[in-house]
Enzyme design. Sequence first.
Site, PDB file in Angstrom:
ATOM      1  N   GLU A  22     -59.161  58.544  27.298  1.00 55.84           N
ATOM      2  CA  GLU A  22     -59.005  57.937  28.703  1.00 55.84           C
ATOM      3  C   GLU A  22     -59.287  58.929  29.756  1.00 55.84           C
ATOM      4  O   GLU A  22     -59.185  59.944  29.532  1.00 55.84           O
ATOM      5  CB  GLU A  22     -57.318  57.448  28.639  1.00 55.84           C
ATOM      6  CG  GLU A  22     -57.042  56.436  27.756  1.00 55.84           C
ATOM      7  CD  GLU A  22     -57.723  54.924  27.774  1.00 55.84           C
ATOM      8  OE1 GLU A  22     -57.661  54.431  28.656  1.00 55.84           O
ATOM      9  OE2 GLU A  22     -58.114  54.624  26.786  1.00 55.84           O
ATOM     10  N   LYS A  65     -51.043  49.254  23.698  1.00 63.84           N
ATOM     11  CA  LYS A  65     -51.587  48.374  22.536  1.00 63.84           C
ATOM     12  C   LYS A  65     -50.531  47.606  21.498  1.00 63.84           C
ATOM     13  O   LYS A  65     -50.660  46.487  21.240  1.00 63.84           O
ATOM     14  CB  LYS A  65     -52.325  49.297  22.014  1.00 63.84           C
ATOM     15  CG  LYS A  65     -53.839  49.732  22.450  1.00 63.84           C
ATOM     16  CD  LYS A  65     -54.519  50.730  22.036  1.00 63.84           C
ATOM     17  CE  LYS A  65     -55.828  51.279  22.843  1.00 63.84           C
ATOM     18  NZ  LYS A  65     -56.351  52.372  22.281  1.00 63.84           N
TER      19      LYS A  65
END
Length: 317
Positions: free
Chosen positions: A183, A198
Amino acid sequence: MKIAIIGIGTVGTGVLELLNQEKNNIENRIGESIEVSWICDLKDTLKIESNLKFTKNYKEILNDNSVETIIELIGGNTTAFEIAKETLKSGKNLITANKHLLATKGIEIFEIAKKHNVKIFFEAAVAGGTPALSSIYEGTFSGGIKTITGILNGTSNYILNKMEEGSDYDSALKLAQEAGYAELDPTFDVKGIDTAHKISLLSYLVWGKLIDFKKINIKGIDKITKKDIEFAKNSGKRFKLIGEAKKINNQIIINVEPRLIEKNDQLYNVNDVYNGIKSYGIHLGETFFYGKGAGALPTATAIIGDLYKIKNSNAWY
Ligand code: HSE
């Protein structure tokens, strides 16, 4: 179908490349031509084909009535939240890979989508190119799912793997960043936050409820030492960053933590940037999904699948 892409980073570039390389295949399957009407990004240095209309101001896209679907790939939950809300309110469908946005603001976003009768799909937000979300939402809902457990962050898995091979933590993270897996803020990867985003979306698709993100217990891999890795090796096990959601007595409980995984567990052999998701249902038994969890073309594959769903599937809310 006229589409626009907002955010041309690793994944956005992958979508443009895949649309180019697989043009006939994609258009045959979706049943119409796909035209990228706009791309939007803030970078000055972007190298794009001259036939693509470019803007730095996403509102220009919202004002273009011919655009049917916007693909949001900027990440984060501030500007992306505004873009998502305005996209849906303007009657356009939304495809996003943004797990952070949906795990933290999903309730409001799904409500707006419902109200404006538009669709939102996010296959690329979990497990990159592995079509686990479609399968879980459309295929396993009657299976009496009780638990869902997975390795959901490619960067952490890659780092743990490299540490097993003798690398130190910092250089392994650097390699993951260079490969385009991490990220923008890699603390999301290594501190378990991305995994929590997630697993919370997986749990939403299984049980229809997005739980308050703040209630998730989250531990990452940032405290794992070489000594821990050696200890695991000597006991025939491996450390893996695991996200798990369970439904117990009608309550959903989510945890993220590094766990010692035994050799006979399918998750033991999930290496590098791969992800693995196991679910257990009282009627279905065990299922296992496996595939690349990050990277430009795998993630782009999931996004193109969402374009198909815009035409052919009911929305996931
Ligand atoms: N940073 C994420 C990962 C990207 O490493 O899994 C894909 O969601």
